[in-house]
Design a protein around this motif. Structure first.
Motif, PDB file in Angstrom:
ATOM      1  N   SER A  53       0.708  -1.065  -0.192  1.00  0.00           N
ATOM      2  CA  SER A  53      -0.006  -0.096   0.057  1.00  0.00           C
ATOM      3  C   SER A  53       1.054   1.271  -0.119  1.00  0.00           C
ATOM      4  O   SER A  53       0.523   2.181   0.810  1.00  0.00           O
ATOM      5  CB  SER A  53      -0.934   0.105   1.313  1.00  0.00           C
ATOM      6  N   THR A  59      -4.988   3.417  -4.126  1.00  0.00           N
ATOM      7  CA  THR A  59      -5.729   3.179  -2.821  1.00  0.00           C
ATOM      8  C   THR A  59      -7.093   2.258  -3.288  1.00  0.00           C
ATOM      9  O   THR A  59      -7.381   1.504  -2.646  1.00  0.00           O
ATOM     10  CB  THR A  59      -6.213   4.246  -2.366  1.00  0.00           C
ATOM     11  N   ASN A  60      -7.661   2.565  -4.635  1.00  0.00           N
ATOM     12  CA  ASN A  60      -8.796   1.930  -4.777  1.00  0.00           C
ATOM     13  C   ASN A  60      -8.371   0.230  -5.125  1.00  0.00           C
ATOM     14  O   ASN A  60      -9.478  -0.289  -4.816  1.00  0.00           O
ATOM     15  CB  ASN A  60      -9.232   2.584  -6.361  1.00  0.00           C
ATOM     16  N   ASN A  63      -8.145  -1.213  -1.625  1.00  0.00           N
ATOM     17  CA  ASN A  63      -9.439  -1.368  -1.076  1.00  0.00           C
ATOM     18  C   ASN A  63     -10.280  -2.526  -1.444  1.00  0.00           C
ATOM     19  O   ASN A  63     -10.906  -3.210  -0.915  1.00  0.00           O
ATOM     20  CB  ASN A  63     -10.159  -0.152  -0.777  1.00  0.00           C
ATOM     21  N   LYS A  66      -9.152  -5.837  -0.214  1.00  0.00           N
ATOM     22  CA  LYS A  66      -9.861  -5.985   1.054  1.00  0.00           C
ATOM     23  C   LYS A  66     -11.295  -6.279   0.899  1.00  0.00           C
ATOM     24  O   LYS A  66     -11.526  -7.259   1.650  1.00  0.00           O
ATOM     25  CB  LYS A  66      -9.431  -4.851   1.873  1.00  0.00           C
ATOM     26  N   TYR A  67     -11.957  -5.717   0.036  1.00  0.00           N
ATOM     27  CA  TYR A  67     -13.401  -5.978   0.071  1.00  0.00           C
ATOM     28  C   TYR A  67     -13.601  -7.399  -0.554  1.00  0.00           C
ATOM     29  O   TYR A  67     -14.593  -8.135  -0.029  1.00  0.00           O
ATOM     30  CB  TYR A  67     -14.050  -5.088  -1.040  1.00  0.00           C
ATOM     31  N   THR A  83      -1.765  -4.344   5.396  1.00  0.00           N
ATOM     32  CA  THR A  83      -1.316  -3.444   4.477  1.00  0.00           C
ATOM     33  C   THR A  83       0.205  -3.279   4.928  1.00  0.00           C
ATOM     34  O   THR A  83       0.565  -3.081   6.132  1.00  0.00           O
ATOM     35  CB  THR A  83      -1.861  -2.363   4.079  1.00  0.00           C
TER      36      THR A  83
END
Length: 258
Positions: A53, A59-60, A63, A66-67, A83
């Motif tokens: 990270s 960042t998208n 994330n 993670k989602y 991260t």
């Protein structure tokens, strides 16, 4: 010489008893055979995932990964993740799979002093898993034709692509086995690599249309590096329209739990 697991020991004694029952004497020697043990369906295997990270990672994308790990549940597998803006041997020691997400460019990853190429190679060679998406795929290839050489974790070379938007990929038979998907999938693409194999790498998906300029080239590929496993993916299954199953299945295969 090594340790003998419980099941192999019991099997060896059973063979000794059977030999005695048949021949009326003990055998002169016994060869210990390794016995495969079926996984207890109630046992939970934890897969520890590290997601890069740093400043040059999107960042998208971080994330989105993670989602996907939160959204998809696999039987007998528990995913935990963290991260880090630094990738070195000390950091990697606590994880099973490293994810290098989409970002500024593969070249930025290669030149980043906070990312240790030798540590990544050692981690994968010793049994770890590596998932490279977009920039992470470019960086881990042998080379991007006409631009720069990569870490060489997979036996593929890349064509640099300039296309942002959705496109279609075709899942191969090997991809169906690893990803649990089939047919044609619509996926997000942000200038990700079009790859071609120069060794024993296995295509998981190919570009099904001409939007990249490289129809039929590899969109996602699996390979081994030492004792570890590698998957490189040009498109973004973690971004809308998401394919969470694809992300999670890739990580599970890299961790050798599927």
């Amino acid at each position: 010489m090594g340790k003998i697991n419980y099941q192999s020991l019991i099997y060896a004694y059973s063979r000794i008893i059977n030999f005695y029952n048949t021949n009326g004497r003990l055998p002169n020697y016994v060869t210990i055979k390794n016995v495969g043990i079926a996984r207890d369906p109630n046992s939970i295997k934890e897969v520890r995932v590290l997601i890069y990270s740093g400043y040059d990672a999107s960042t998208n994308c971080v994330n989105g990964i993670k989602y996907c790990l939160d959204a998809v549940k696999l039987n007998s597998v528990k995913f935990t993740y963290a991260t880090s803006t630094v990738i070195n041997s000390n950091v990697l020691a606590s994880y099973d799979v490293l994810v290098m997400p989409g970002g500024t460019s593969g070249l930025s990853y290669l030149r980043n002093p906070n990312i240790s190429a030798s540590a990544i190679k050692s981690f994968v060679s010793n049994g770890g898993g590596y998932l490279g998406i977009c920039a992470g795929a470019y960086a881990a290839s042998i080379a991007v034709d006409g631009y720069y050489g990569g870490w060489g974790l997979a036996d593929v070379r890349c064509k640099a692509v300039e296309y942002e938007g959705n496109l279609n990929i075709s899942i191969t038979s090997a991809g169906a086995s690893i990803l649990g998907l089939s047919g044609t999938q619509t996926i997000c693409h942000c200038n990700g690599a079009a790859m071609y194999a120069v060794g024993a790498a296995t295509s998981l998906a190919t570009y099904a249309d001409s939007k990249t300029g490289y129809e039929g080239y590899i969109a996602a590929v699996a390979d081994t590096y030492g004792s570890g496993r590698v998957i490189l993916c040009g498109p973004h299954p973690e971004l809308t329209p998401r394919i969470p199953q694809m992300v999670v299945k890739m990580i599970a295969w890299l961790a050798k739990v599927t």
